[in-house]
Design a protein around this motif. Structure first.
Motif, PDB file in Angstrom:
ATOM      1  N   GLU A 103      -9.415  -7.679   8.346  1.00 41.22           N
ATOM      2  CA  GLU A 103      -8.683  -6.405   8.362  1.00 41.22           C
ATOM      3  C   GLU A 103      -7.594  -6.459   7.308  1.00 41.22           C
ATOM      4  O   GLU A 103      -6.918  -7.480   7.144  1.00 41.22           O
ATOM      5  CB  GLU A 103      -8.080  -6.175   9.740  1.00 41.22           C
ATOM      6  CG  GLU A 103      -7.383  -4.848   9.863  1.00 41.22           C
ATOM      7  CD  GLU A 103      -6.865  -4.597  11.274  1.00 41.22           C
ATOM      8  OE1 GLU A 103      -6.345  -3.505  11.487  1.00 41.22           O
ATOM      9  OE2 GLU A 103      -6.964  -5.494  12.111  1.00 41.22           O
TER      10      GLU A 103
ATOM     11  N   ARG B 142      -8.688  -0.184  -0.148  1.00 43.95           N
ATOM     12  CA  ARG B 142      -8.122   0.660   0.901  1.00 43.95           C
ATOM     13  C   ARG B 142      -7.834  -0.161   2.147  1.00 43.95           C
ATOM     14  O   ARG B 142      -8.466  -1.187   2.378  1.00 43.95           O
ATOM     15  CB  ARG B 142      -9.071   1.803   1.266  1.00 43.95           C
ATOM     16  CG  ARG B 142      -9.285   2.780   0.137  1.00 43.95           C
ATOM     17  CD  ARG B 142      -9.890   4.077   0.642  1.00 43.95           C
ATOM     18  NE  ARG B 142      -9.834   5.097  -0.387  1.00 43.95           N
ATOM     19  CZ  ARG B 142      -8.803   5.908  -0.585  1.00 43.95           C
ATOM     20  NH1 ARG B 142      -7.743   5.835   0.157  1.00 43.95           N
ATOM     21  NH2 ARG B 142      -8.839   6.816  -1.543  1.00 43.95           N
ATOM     22  N   ILE B 143      -6.915   0.313   2.946  1.00 47.27           N
ATOM     23  CA  ILE B 143      -6.596  -0.324   4.220  1.00 47.27           C
ATOM     24  C   ILE B 143      -7.742  -0.069   5.196  1.00 47.27           C
ATOM     25  O   ILE B 143      -8.345   0.998   5.191  1.00 47.27           O
ATOM     26  CB  ILE B 143      -5.269   0.256   4.770  1.00 47.27           C
ATOM     27  CG1 ILE B 143      -4.122  -0.171   3.854  1.00 47.27           C
ATOM     28  CG2 ILE B 143      -5.019  -0.186   6.192  1.00 47.27           C
ATOM     29  CD1 ILE B 143      -2.804   0.435   4.211  1.00 47.27           C
ATOM     30  N   GLY B 144      -8.037  -1.055   6.030  1.00 50.63           N
ATOM     31  CA  GLY B 144      -9.075  -0.874   7.038  1.00 50.63           C
ATOM     32  C   GLY B 144      -9.745  -2.178   7.400  1.00 50.63           C
ATOM     33  O   GLY B 144      -9.297  -3.269   7.053  1.00 50.63           O
ATOM     34  N   LYS B 145     -10.859  -2.045   8.131  1.00 51.51           N
ATOM     35  CA  LYS B 145     -11.625  -3.210   8.563  1.00 51.51           C
ATOM     36  C   LYS B 145     -12.883  -3.336   7.700  1.00 51.51           C
ATOM     37  O   LYS B 145     -13.577  -2.358   7.463  1.00 51.51           O
ATOM     38  CB  LYS B 145     -12.011  -3.077  10.032  1.00 51.51           C
ATOM     39  CG  LYS B 145     -10.820  -3.113  10.945  1.00 51.51           C
ATOM     40  CD  LYS B 145     -11.237  -3.099  12.390  1.00 51.51           C
ATOM     41  CE  LYS B 145      -9.987  -3.156  13.255  1.00 51.51           C
ATOM     42  NZ  LYS B 145     -10.325  -3.293  14.665  1.00 51.51           N
ATOM     43  N   TYR B 146     -13.152  -4.555   7.259  1.00 52.29           N
ATOM     44  CA  TYR B 146     -14.277  -4.833   6.391  1.00 52.29           C
ATOM     45  C   TYR B 146     -14.944  -6.129   6.856  1.00 52.29           C
ATOM     46  O   TYR B 146     -14.458  -6.793   7.772  1.00 52.29           O
ATOM     47  CB  TYR B 146     -13.817  -4.983   4.930  1.00 52.29           C
ATOM     48  CG  TYR B 146     -13.162  -3.743   4.388  1.00 52.29           C
ATOM     49  CD1 TYR B 146     -13.920  -2.732   3.821  1.00 52.29           C
ATOM     50  CD2 TYR B 146     -11.785  -3.573   4.447  1.00 52.29           C
ATOM     51  CE1 TYR B 146     -13.329  -1.587   3.322  1.00 52.29           C
ATOM     52  CE2 TYR B 146     -11.179  -2.428   3.957  1.00 52.29           C
ATOM     53  CZ  TYR B 146     -11.958  -1.441   3.396  1.00 52.29           C
ATOM     54  OH  TYR B 146     -11.374  -0.309   2.909  1.00 52.29           O
TER      55      TYR B 146
ATOM     56  N   ALA C 227       0.834  -1.194   0.000  1.00 54.11           N
ATOM     57  CA  ALA C 227       0.000   0.000   0.000  1.00 54.11           C
ATOM     58  C   ALA C 227       0.871   1.248   0.000  1.00 54.11           C
ATOM     59  O   ALA C 227       1.993   1.240   0.494  1.00 54.11           O
ATOM     60  CB  ALA C 227      -0.904   0.014   1.226  1.00 54.11           C
TER      61      ALA C 227
ATOM     62  N   ILE D 193      -4.080  -4.803   6.251  1.00 54.18           N
ATOM     63  CA  ILE D 193      -2.981  -4.015   6.778  1.00 54.18           C
ATOM     64  C   ILE D 193      -1.909  -3.856   5.712  1.00 54.18           C
ATOM     65  O   ILE D 193      -1.830  -4.637   4.778  1.00 54.18           O
ATOM     66  CB  ILE D 193      -2.380  -4.680   8.054  1.00 54.18           C
ATOM     67  CG1 ILE D 193      -1.931  -6.115   7.766  1.00 54.18           C
ATOM     68  CG2 ILE D 193      -3.396  -4.668   9.187  1.00 54.18           C
ATOM     69  CD1 ILE D 193      -1.255  -6.799   8.916  1.00 54.18           C
ATOM     70  N   ALA D 194      -1.104  -2.816   5.878  1.00 52.25           N
ATOM     71  CA  ALA D 194      -0.035  -2.539   4.913  1.00 52.25           C
ATOM     72  C   ALA D 194       1.156  -3.451   5.183  1.00 52.25           C
ATOM     73  O   ALA D 194       1.500  -3.715   6.330  1.00 52.25           O
ATOM     74  CB  ALA D 194       0.390  -1.092   4.981  1.00 52.25           C
TER      75      ALA D 194
ATOM     76  N   GLY E 149       0.287   4.702   1.565  1.00 53.01           N
ATOM     77  CA  GLY E 149      -0.632   5.455   2.416  1.00 53.01           C
ATOM     78  C   GLY E 149      -1.832   4.588   2.757  1.00 53.01           C
ATOM     79  O   GLY E 149      -1.692   3.479   3.248  1.00 53.01           O
ATOM     80  N   GLU E 150      -3.023   5.074   2.478  1.00 53.49           N
ATOM     81  CA  GLU E 150      -4.250   4.319   2.746  1.00 53.49           C
ATOM     82  C   GLU E 150      -4.684   3.470   1.551  1.00 53.49           C
ATOM     83  O   GLU E 150      -5.494   2.566   1.695  1.00 53.49           O
ATOM     84  CB  GLU E 150      -5.392   5.289   3.096  1.00 53.49           C
ATOM     85  CG  GLU E 150      -5.253   5.938   4.441  1.00 53.49           C
ATOM     86  CD  GLU E 150      -5.508   4.953   5.577  1.00 53.49           C
ATOM     87  OE1 GLU E 150      -6.495   4.211   5.514  1.00 53.49           O
ATOM     88  OE2 GLU E 150      -4.692   4.932   6.512  1.00 53.49           O
ATOM     89  N   LYS E 151      -4.147   3.768   0.368  1.00 55.76           N
ATOM     90  CA  LYS E 151      -4.597   3.111  -0.847  1.00 55.76           C
ATOM     91  C   LYS E 151      -3.719   1.900  -1.163  1.00 55.76           C
ATOM     92  O   LYS E 151      -2.494   1.965  -1.072  1.00 55.76           O
ATOM     93  CB  LYS E 151      -4.564   4.113  -1.997  1.00 55.76           C
ATOM     94  CG  LYS E 151      -5.279   3.661  -3.213  1.00 55.76           C
ATOM     95  CD  LYS E 151      -5.390   4.786  -4.218  1.00 55.76           C
ATOM     96  CE  LYS E 151      -6.126   4.295  -5.442  1.00 55.76           C
ATOM     97  NZ  LYS E 151      -6.224   5.291  -6.471  1.00 55.76           N
TER      98      LYS E 151
END
Length: 146
Positions: free
Chosen positions: A141, A120-124, A83, A143-144, A85-87
């Protein structure tokens, strides 16, 4: 046109369901591919008898699916991806979730996992269909990679 499904057909129904479809879809696709056969009165009677005999066996299958759902909920899924950043560079799909579950010890076919494409990074969360009556929501989740 009324048909009895021989196999699960996505967005139409499950095996042994009686469905109504347009004539062309039934005649030109479902019947030649072996997904369905005509729902005549005698075929409906045979289906009803088969379903009655299969009902008690189905209870055990549902119980096993519910037990598997509880073990799946206990697995913590973290998927690492490159990743900036967030993408993410690329995306996370149901194939990646199936691989993460396989690493956790539970082999689930990817076609039973519905998650969408995540970039994107995050919880899904993803839904896993273990049986027509048992659908479990799995949090995961992203993570990068370091």
């Amino acid at each position: 046109m009324e048909l009895i499904l021989r196999k699960d057909v996505q967005n139409l129904g499950f095996k042994d369901d009686v469905v109504t479809v347009k004539n062309g879809y039934g005649r030109n696709f479902l019947i030649p591919q072996g997904f369905a056969h005509l729902a005549t009165s005698s075929a409906k009677k045979v289906l009803a008898e088969n379903l009655k005999q299969r009902a008690h066996k189905e209870a055990k299958v549902v119980a096993d699916a519910k037990a598997l759902a509880e073990t799946l909920k206990a697995i913590e899924i973290k998927i690492s991806a490159k990743a900036g950043g967030e993408k993410l560079f690329g995306s996370i799909t149901n194939i990646d979730i199936a691989e993460a579950l396989a690493k956790g010890g539970q082999v689930i076919d990817r076609k039973f996992i519905t998650s969408g494409i995540v970039k994107r990074i995050g919880k899904y969360s993803a839904s896993v269909r273990l049986h027509r009556d048992v659908i479990v929501e799995l949090p995961y989740e992203i993570i990068a990679e370091k």
